[in-house]
Write an enzyme that holds these catalytic residues in place. Structure first.
Site, PDB file in Angstrom:
ATOM      1  CB  CYS A 105      61.910   3.161  33.924  1.00 19.61           C
ATOM      2  SG  CYS A 105      61.363   4.197  35.278  1.00 19.61           S
ATOM      3  CG  HIS A 114      65.803   4.218  33.124  1.00 19.44           C
ATOM      4  ND1 HIS A 114      65.011   5.237  32.641  1.00 19.44           N
ATOM      5  CD2 HIS A 114      65.488   4.080  34.440  1.00 19.44           C
ATOM      6  CE1 HIS A 114      64.254   5.685  33.627  1.00 19.44           C
ATOM      7  NE2 HIS A 114      64.521   5.011  34.723  1.00 19.44           N
ATOM      8  CG  ASN A 145      63.641   8.084  36.406  1.00 20.12           C
ATOM      9  OD1 ASN A 145      63.093   7.880  35.317  1.00 20.12           O
ATOM     10  ND2 ASN A 145      63.801   7.149  37.316  1.00 20.12           N
TER      11      ASN A 145
HETATM   12  N1  COA Z   1      67.899  15.962  50.226  1.00 23.63           N
HETATM   13  C1  COA Z   1      68.638  15.833  51.335  1.00 23.63           C
HETATM   14  N2  COA Z   1      68.709  14.709  52.059  1.00 23.63           N
HETATM   15  C2  COA Z   1      68.014  13.658  51.611  1.00 23.63           C
HETATM   16  C3  COA Z   1      67.208  13.723  50.455  1.00 23.63           C
HETATM   17  C4  COA Z   1      67.164  14.924  49.763  1.00 23.63           C
HETATM   18  N3  COA Z   1      66.447  15.084  48.645  1.00 23.63           N
HETATM   19  N4  COA Z   1      66.635  12.515  50.277  1.00 23.63           N
HETATM   20  C5  COA Z   1      67.048  11.714  51.267  1.00 23.63           C
HETATM   21  N5  COA Z   1      67.873  12.408  52.075  1.00 23.63           N
HETATM   22  C6  COA Z   1      68.562  11.950  53.266  1.00 23.63           C
HETATM   23  C7  COA Z   1      67.919  10.718  53.843  1.00 23.63           C
HETATM   24  O1  COA Z   1      66.841  11.059  54.673  1.00 23.63           O
HETATM   25  C8  COA Z   1      69.068  10.100  54.588  1.00 23.63           C
HETATM   26  O2  COA Z   1      69.212  10.775  55.819  1.00 23.63           O
HETATM   27  P1  COA Z   1      69.528   9.956  57.165  1.00 23.63           P
HETATM   28  O3  COA Z   1      70.849   9.290  56.902  1.00 23.63           O
HETATM   29  O4  COA Z   1      69.577  11.014  58.177  1.00 23.63           O
HETATM   30  O5  COA Z   1      68.407   8.982  57.311  1.00 23.63           O
HETATM   31  C9  COA Z   1      70.291  10.478  53.769  1.00 23.63           C
HETATM   32  O6  COA Z   1      69.876  11.541  52.914  1.00 23.63           O
HETATM   33  C10 COA Z   1      70.851   9.360  52.921  1.00 23.63           C
HETATM   34  O7  COA Z   1      69.820   8.786  52.229  1.00 23.63           O
HETATM   35  P2  COA Z   1      70.075   7.464  51.424  1.00 23.63           P
HETATM   36  O8  COA Z   1      68.761   6.872  51.093  1.00 23.63           O
HETATM   37  O9  COA Z   1      71.100   6.625  52.135  1.00 23.63           O
HETATM   38  O10 COA Z   1      70.769   8.023  50.119  1.00 23.63           O
HETATM   39  P3  COA Z   1      71.329   7.194  48.915  1.00 23.63           P
HETATM   40  O11 COA Z   1      72.780   7.423  48.808  1.00 23.63           O
HETATM   41  O12 COA Z   1      70.842   5.785  48.905  1.00 23.63           O
HETATM   42  O13 COA Z   1      70.631   7.928  47.692  1.00 23.63           O
HETATM   43  C11 COA Z   1      68.781   7.761  46.177  1.00 23.63           C
HETATM   44  C12 COA Z   1      69.235   7.955  47.619  1.00 23.63           C
HETATM   45  C13 COA Z   1      67.272   7.725  46.142  1.00 23.63           C
HETATM   46  C14 COA Z   1      69.303   8.914  45.345  1.00 23.63           C
HETATM   47  C15 COA Z   1      69.361   6.439  45.648  1.00 23.63           C
HETATM   48  O14 COA Z   1      69.113   5.383  46.549  1.00 23.63           O
HETATM   49  C16 COA Z   1      68.784   6.069  44.308  1.00 23.63           C
HETATM   50  O15 COA Z   1      68.976   6.762  43.334  1.00 23.63           O
HETATM   51  N6  COA Z   1      68.116   4.935  44.213  1.00 23.63           N
HETATM   52  C17 COA Z   1      67.506   4.507  42.956  1.00 23.63           C
HETATM   53  C18 COA Z   1      66.233   5.255  42.732  1.00 23.63           C
HETATM   54  C19 COA Z   1      65.740   5.113  41.333  1.00 23.63           C
HETATM   55  O16 COA Z   1      66.495   5.091  40.399  1.00 23.63           O
HETATM   56  N7  COA Z   1      64.430   5.041  41.176  1.00 23.63           N
HETATM   57  C20 COA Z   1      63.791   4.978  39.928  1.00 23.63           C
HETATM   58  C21 COA Z   1      63.900   3.643  39.335  1.00 23.63           C
HETATM   59  S1  COA Z   1      63.322   3.603  37.710  1.00 23.63           S
END
Ligand code: COA
Length: 328
Positions: A114, A255, A285
């Site tokens: 990215c 980004h 993204n």
């Molecule tokens: N729909 C519904 N539930 C979902 C889901 C989806 N698409 N994806 C994950 N979940 C669930 C998980 O399984 C978890 O359930 P559990 O508590 O029963 O285990 C719950 O939602 C919470 O997940 P969590 O990982 O704690 O969510 P979060 O608040 O950390 O958000 C992201 C997840 C991925 C959105 C966040 O961590 C993020 O954006 N990270 C950066 C990713 C990124 O930018 N990547 C590219 C870099 S260039």
């Protein structure tokens, strides 16, 4: 005194739009979850017969038009992508041939995920200053829909396809264009976001296919925390190095990964959110395409005026990160 300016920008997103509602039919998710956790409402998805180079070419043509030049004027082409058309050769060679960039041009891809567009810009900047090249075309283009696991709700909801491009050239005018750039990488964190198989460490085999190791694997929470930290550091350093304050930065183009990351970054830097350009709600993204897509939109929307300072700031797999300061 010479400078390297952005002489034209362009972007392209495939026609098909995949909404959060559409995704609920593919994986166990909801519009509410995706919007509240990421800010994304929809993303563009390339057609089956559309490759990364096809998106790159459309963005490039738009940037050439904007710069009022033709492909024949380009002698340096850099494509930043983590979803090349082929493992070999570079996507840049596909673009070069199809768009009509002369064969004597230097054409190659770079892999910085990215942060790729900022890496490409830094390389082109240095090469133009040497005087060996006259006009560079840099492109960030991705077909991320080809590397996400459409059964994995934790990743597939976040990504989209698209491309953005910029024409760079040297001018005899001090203090304009690319003012500074600060890039970095921390390979110790590579397993936070990577594709385990398909490369030389773990070549493709029926077993890797079965294990889904050719798809993007991500530790979302750790990426989230690191992203805020490194983007804050490089944004701050870039502004301080040039004896500016954030009040003098008219627009920050971060980004486009997650609205909550952008919110946290804005809050930590003490910069109002309305000075951040955000379009991830419509694109998700798009990795290396994210910053040039946002830059093109921001400029066409009149958010960038002559004399303005714009700060580009990115992070991505690697983990790579960087910031670039531009004066228009
Ligand atoms: N729909 C519904 N539930 C979902 C889901 C989806 N698409 N994806 C994950 N979940 C669930 C998980 O399984 C978890 O359930 P559990 O508590 O029963 O285990 C719950 O939602 C919470 O997940 P969590 O990982 O704690 O969510 P979060 O608040 O950390 O958000 C992201 C997840 C991925 C959105 C966040 O961590 C993020 O954006 N990270 C950066 C990713 C990124 O930018 N990547 C590219 C870099 S260039």
């Amino acid at each position: 005194m010479t400078s390297v300016i952005i002489a034209g920008v362009g972007s392209y997103a495939p026609q098909r739009i995949l909404t959060n509602e559409d995704l609920t039919k593919i994986v166990d998710t909801s519009d509410e979850w995706i919007r509240s956790r990421s800010g994304i409402r929809e993303r563009h998805i390339a057609a089956a017969d559309e490759a990364t180079s096809d998106l790159a070419i459309k963005a490039a043509q738009s940037a050439l038009l904007d710069a009022k030049i033709t492909a024949a004027d380009i002698d340096l082409l850099i494509v930043a992508t983590c979803t090349p058309d082929y493992p070999v050769p570079s996507t840049a060679c596909v673009v070069q041939h199809k768009i009509g960039i002369p064969p004597h041009a230097t054409c190659f891809d770079i892999s910085a995920a990215c942060t790729g567009f900022l890496y490409a810009m830094e390389i082109a900047y240095g090469q133009l200053l040497t005087g060996r090249y006259k006009c560079a075309l840099i492109i960030g283009a991705e077909k991320l829909s080809s590397i996400v696991d459409w059964k994995d709700r934790t990743t597939c909801v976040l990504f989209g396809d698209g491309a953005g491009a910029a024409v760079l050239k040297k001018v005899n005018q001090p203090g304009v264009g690319i003012i500074g750039s600060d890039l970095g990488a921390d390979g110790e964190l590579l397993e936070l976001l990577y594709i385990p198989a398909g490369g030389s460490r773990c070549p493709a085999s029926p077993l890797t296919l079965e294990a889904g190791s050719h798809f993007l694997h991500m530790k979302g929470k750790e990426v989230f925390k690191n992203a805020i930290k490194v983007m804050e550091t490089v944004a701050r350093e870039m502004v301080e190095q040039h004896h500016l304050t954030f009040d003098q930065i008219s627009l920050v183009i971060p980004h486009q990964a997650n609205y909550r990351i952008i919110e946290a970054l804005a809050s930590n830097l003490g910069v109002p959110l309305d000075r951040f350009y955000v379009n991830l709600d419509r694109y998700g993204n798009t990795s290396a395409a994210s910053i040039p897509l946002a830059l093109d939109e921001a400029r066409r929307a009149g958010r960038i005026k002559p004399g303005d300072y714009t700060l580009l700031v990115a992070f991505g797999a690697g983990l790579t990160y960087g910031s670039t300061l531009i004066r228009w």
